[in-house]
Design a protein around this motif. Structure first.
Motif, PDB file in Angstrom:
ATOM      1  N   VAL A  27       0.859  -1.186   0.000  1.00  0.00           N
ATOM      2  CA  VAL A  27       0.000   0.000   0.000  1.00  0.00           C
ATOM      3  C   VAL A  27       0.894   1.234   0.000  1.00  0.00           C
ATOM      4  CG1 VAL A  27      -1.670   1.358   1.336  1.00  0.00           C
ATOM      5  CG2 VAL A  27      -1.918  -1.134   1.174  1.00  0.00           C
ATOM      6  N   ILE A  28       0.603   2.174  -0.909  1.00  0.00           N
ATOM      7  CA  ILE A  28       1.398   3.387  -1.029  1.00  0.00           C
ATOM      8  C   ILE A  28       0.472   4.595  -0.931  1.00  0.00           C
ATOM      9  CG2 ILE A  28       3.070   4.641  -2.433  1.00  0.00           C
ATOM     10  CD1 ILE A  28       3.662   2.021  -3.898  1.00  0.00           C
ATOM     11  N   ASP A  29       0.720   5.456   0.025  1.00  0.00           N
ATOM     12  CA  ASP A  29      -0.124   6.632   0.253  1.00  0.00           C
ATOM     13  C   ASP A  29       0.247   7.776  -0.692  1.00  0.00           C
ATOM     14  OD1 ASP A  29      -1.062   5.118   2.347  1.00  0.00           O
ATOM     15  OD2 ASP A  29      -0.092   6.299   3.919  1.00  0.00           O
ATOM     16  N   ARG A  30      -0.718   8.666  -0.903  1.00  0.00           N
ATOM     17  CA  ARG A  30      -0.501   9.965  -1.546  1.00  0.00           C
ATOM     18  C   ARG A  30       0.150   9.873  -2.928  1.00  0.00           C
ATOM     19  NH1 ARG A  30      -1.321  14.484   1.223  1.00  0.00           N
ATOM     20  NH2 ARG A  30       0.145  15.610  -0.097  1.00  0.00           N
ATOM     21  N   ILE A  31      -0.307   8.951  -3.719  1.00  0.00           N
ATOM     22  CA  ILE A  31       0.119   8.934  -5.126  1.00  0.00           C
ATOM     23  C   ILE A  31      -0.617  10.038  -5.890  1.00  0.00           C
ATOM     24  CG2 ILE A  31       0.025   7.595  -7.276  1.00  0.00           C
ATOM     25  CD1 ILE A  31       2.221   6.681  -5.402  1.00  0.00           C
ATOM     26  N   TYR A  32      -1.856  10.313  -5.473  1.00  0.00           N
ATOM     27  CA  TYR A  32      -2.673  11.345  -6.118  1.00  0.00           C
ATOM     28  C   TYR A  32      -3.065  12.403  -5.092  1.00  0.00           C
ATOM     29  CZ  TYR A  32      -3.061   7.747  -9.685  1.00  0.00           C
ATOM     30  OH  TYR A  32      -2.764   6.793 -10.624  1.00  0.00           O
ATOM     31  N   GLU A  33      -2.936  13.657  -5.475  1.00  0.00           N
ATOM     32  CA  GLU A  33      -3.372  14.743  -4.610  1.00  0.00           C
ATOM     33  C   GLU A  33      -4.894  14.843  -4.610  1.00  0.00           C
ATOM     34  OE1 GLU A  33      -1.452  16.374  -2.645  1.00  0.00           O
ATOM     35  OE2 GLU A  33       0.414  15.489  -3.414  1.00  0.00           O
ATOM     36  N   ARG A  34      -5.419  15.546  -3.627  1.00  0.00           N
ATOM     37  CA  ARG A  34      -6.868  15.668  -3.463  1.00  0.00           C
ATOM     38  C   ARG A  34      -7.530  16.243  -4.716  1.00  0.00           C
ATOM     39  NH1 ARG A  34      -8.498  18.664   1.912  1.00  0.00           N
ATOM     40  NH2 ARG A  34      -7.274  16.895   2.648  1.00  0.00           N
ATOM     41  N   ALA A  85      -9.646   9.784 -18.798  1.00  0.00           N
ATOM     42  CA  ALA A  85      -9.098   9.536 -17.461  1.00  0.00           C
ATOM     43  C   ALA A  85      -7.640   9.081 -17.506  1.00  0.00           C
ATOM     44  CB  ALA A  85      -9.943   8.490 -16.731  1.00  0.00           C
ATOM     45  N   MET A  86      -7.181   8.657 -18.672  1.00  0.00           N
ATOM     46  CA  MET A  86      -5.823   8.104 -18.781  1.00  0.00           C
ATOM     47  C   MET A  86      -4.746   9.057 -18.258  1.00  0.00           C
ATOM     48  SD  MET A  86      -5.671   4.912 -20.036  1.00  0.00           S
ATOM     49  CE  MET A  86      -4.141   4.697 -20.933  1.00  0.00           C
ATOM     50  N   PRO A  87      -4.695  10.319 -18.706  1.00  0.00           N
ATOM     51  CA  PRO A  87      -3.618  11.200 -18.207  1.00  0.00           C
ATOM     52  C   PRO A  87      -3.743  11.519 -16.730  1.00  0.00           C
ATOM     53  CG  PRO A  87      -5.143  12.417 -19.618  1.00  0.00           C
ATOM     54  CD  PRO A  87      -5.487  10.973 -19.771  1.00  0.00           C
ATOM     55  N   LEU A  88      -4.952  11.493 -16.185  1.00  0.00           N
ATOM     56  CA  LEU A  88      -5.120  11.731 -14.756  1.00  0.00           C
ATOM     57  C   LEU A  88      -4.583  10.564 -13.935  1.00  0.00           C
ATOM     58  CD1 LEU A  88      -8.687  13.314 -14.273  1.00  0.00           C
ATOM     59  CD2 LEU A  88      -6.481  14.323 -13.664  1.00  0.00           C
ATOM     60  N   ILE A  89      -4.763   9.355 -14.462  1.00  0.00           N
ATOM     61  CA  ILE A  89      -4.343   8.150 -13.736  1.00  0.00           C
ATOM     62  C   ILE A  89      -2.866   7.847 -13.961  1.00  0.00           C
ATOM     63  CG2 ILE A  89      -4.614   5.632 -13.675  1.00  0.00           C
ATOM     64  CD1 ILE A  89      -7.632   6.108 -14.074  1.00  0.00           C
ATOM     65  N   PHE A  90      -2.443   7.859 -15.218  1.00  0.00           N
ATOM     66  CA  PHE A  90      -1.066   7.460 -15.535  1.00  0.00           C
ATOM     67  C   PHE A  90      -0.135   8.668 -15.529  1.00  0.00           C
ATOM     68  CE2 PHE A  90      -3.571   3.907 -17.079  1.00  0.00           C
ATOM     69  CZ  PHE A  90      -2.886   2.848 -16.481  1.00  0.00           C
ATOM     70  N   THR A  91       0.038   9.209 -14.357  1.00  0.00           N
ATOM     71  CA  THR A  91       0.961  10.318 -14.155  1.00  0.00           C
ATOM     72  C   THR A  91       2.397   9.813 -14.304  1.00  0.00           C
ATOM     73  OG1 THR A  91       1.077   9.854 -11.794  1.00  0.00           O
ATOM     74  CG2 THR A  91      -0.655  11.383 -12.533  1.00  0.00           C
ATOM     75  N   GLN A 131       6.571   5.672 -13.395  1.00  0.00           N
ATOM     76  CA  GLN A 131       7.887   5.366 -12.840  1.00  0.00           C
ATOM     77  C   GLN A 131       7.777   4.273 -11.778  1.00  0.00           C
ATOM     78  OE1 GLN A 131       9.812   8.381 -10.347  1.00  0.00           O
ATOM     79  NE2 GLN A 131      11.735   7.979 -11.417  1.00  0.00           N
ATOM     80  N   LEU A 132       6.728   4.353 -10.961  1.00  0.00           N
ATOM     81  CA  LEU A 132       6.511   3.349  -9.920  1.00  0.00           C
ATOM     82  C   LEU A 132       6.326   1.964 -10.536  1.00  0.00           C
ATOM     83  CD1 LEU A 132       6.093   3.205  -6.788  1.00  0.00           C
ATOM     84  CD2 LEU A 132       3.634   3.243  -7.282  1.00  0.00           C
ATOM     85  N   ILE A 133       5.522   1.869 -11.581  1.00  0.00           N
ATOM     86  CA  ILE A 133       5.288   0.586 -12.250  1.00  0.00           C
ATOM     87  C   ILE A 133       6.598   0.024 -12.790  1.00  0.00           C
ATOM     88  CG2 ILE A 133       4.217  -0.495 -14.267  1.00  0.00           C
ATOM     89  CD1 ILE A 133       1.834   1.422 -13.842  1.00  0.00           C
ATOM     90  N   ALA A 134       7.363   0.876 -13.466  1.00  0.00           N
ATOM     91  CA  ALA A 134       8.623   0.417 -14.068  1.00  0.00           C
ATOM     92  C   ALA A 134       9.602  -0.060 -13.002  1.00  0.00           C
ATOM     93  CB  ALA A 134       9.237   1.533 -14.905  1.00  0.00           C
ATOM     94  N   GLN A 135       9.679   0.653 -11.887  1.00  0.00           N
ATOM     95  CA  GLN A 135      10.664   0.306 -10.855  1.00  0.00           C
ATOM     96  C   GLN A 135      10.268  -0.927 -10.049  1.00  0.00           C
ATOM     97  OE1 GLN A 135      11.091   3.987  -8.672  1.00  0.00           O
ATOM     98  NE2 GLN A 135      12.666   4.762 -10.058  1.00  0.00           N
ATOM     99  N   ILE A 136       8.972  -1.156  -9.878  1.00  0.00           N
ATOM    100  CA  ILE A 136       8.535  -2.296  -9.076  1.00  0.00           C
ATOM    101  C   ILE A 136       8.335  -3.553  -9.921  1.00  0.00           C
ATOM    102  CG2 ILE A 136       6.647  -3.196  -7.636  1.00  0.00           C
ATOM    103  CD1 ILE A 136       6.336  -0.430  -6.449  1.00  0.00           C
ATOM    104  N   PHE A 137       7.764  -3.391 -11.134  1.00  0.00           N
ATOM    105  CA  PHE A 137       7.422  -4.571 -11.929  1.00  0.00           C
ATOM    106  C   PHE A 137       8.258  -4.735 -13.199  1.00  0.00           C
ATOM    107  CE2 PHE A 137       3.554  -3.435  -9.558  1.00  0.00           C
ATOM    108  CZ  PHE A 137       3.332  -4.638  -8.894  1.00  0.00           C
TER     109      PHE A 137
END
Length: 241
Positions: free
Chosen positions: A20-27, A66-72, A77-83
């Motif tokens: 679980v990773i907090d605060r990936i997206y701002e309010r 919604a794509m640009p809002l989700i795939f920031t 970078q998180l996906i590439a570094q973890i998976f």
């Protein structure tokens, strides 16, 4: 996010099957996404609405804006570094468990993938169909390589249906819920704040409870793969990011 922090998340996914990773997206980003969903045409067949659930199947196909809002850049970078590289979207769902909803989901693994049509293929089966969507259980190595991101648009706790998981169960192959040894296994509740994400492997045993605090739970669920299916079998949804 530092390299050391990302490595800790990667190790947690490898060992426990989730993180679980907090605060990936701002309010503001969460609010913009919710506004976009509220303005969508809900008369389409991929929208399902009842007193207990509002869901949008093939969410990113229905709301490509919604794509640009989700795939920031941060999420990419998180996906590439973890998976690693080479992944693409193969399934996306938005679901809203309303405050008055009182349904629960029993222990299970995500053992199927969504495909365009039923084509008997060696190593793939059994098949199911739900709301005109074909699903099939693929060979185990494909599931072991896939992953899921759950983007939480509300604070999610044990009181409004946060996922319960069994850490490490993703590494045990097909694990039937009726064979869970509760003398050996331990349940963990994955509470996620609004704007946070949960990363998980599909073979992780998970469940969710009923809502008891009258708080809404809205989540965007996205599944990823880097495997091409054997022709003529095709993913029902496929998008690069």
């Amino acid at each position: 996010m530092s390299i050391q922090t990302t490595e800790a998340y990667r190790q947690e996914v490898a060992t426990n099957g989730f993180t679980v990773i907090d605060r990936i997206y701002e309010r503001e980003a969460v609010a913009a996404l919710l506004t976009m969903i509220q303005q969508a045409d809900s008369s389409r067949s991929t929208f399902r609405k009842s007193d207990d659930l509002f869901a949008i199947r093939q969410f990113l196909k229905e709301l490509p804006q919604a794509m640009p809002l989700i795939f920031t850049p941060a999420l990419q970078q998180l996906i590439a570094q973890i998976f690693g590289d080479g992944y693409f979207v193969v399934k996306s769902i938005y679901f809203d468990k309303p405050a008055q909803s009182n349904w629960f989901v029993a222990w299970h693994q995500d053992l199927t993938i969504s495909v365009k049509e039923k084509i008997e293929t060696e190593g793939f089966g059994p098949w199911t169909v739900k709301q005109q969507q074909f699903a099939v259980q693929p060979p185990l190595p494909l599931l072991e390589d896939n992953f899921t991101i759950r983007i939480h648009l509300d604070d999610t706790t044990a009181d409004n249906g946060a996922l319960k998981v069994i850490p490490g169960s993703h590494a045990k192959g097909v694990y039937r819920p009726e064979t869970i040894d509760w003398q050996e296994e331990k349940e963990t509740i994955c509470e996620v704040p609004a704007g946070g994400v949960m990363l998980m492997k599909p073979l992780l045993l998970h469940a969710s409870g009923r809502t008891v605090n009258q708080h809404q739970r809205r989540v965007v669920h996205i599944e990823f793969s880097r495997q091409q299916l054997p022709a003529p079998l095709q993913w029902s949804e496929m998008a690069s990011y």
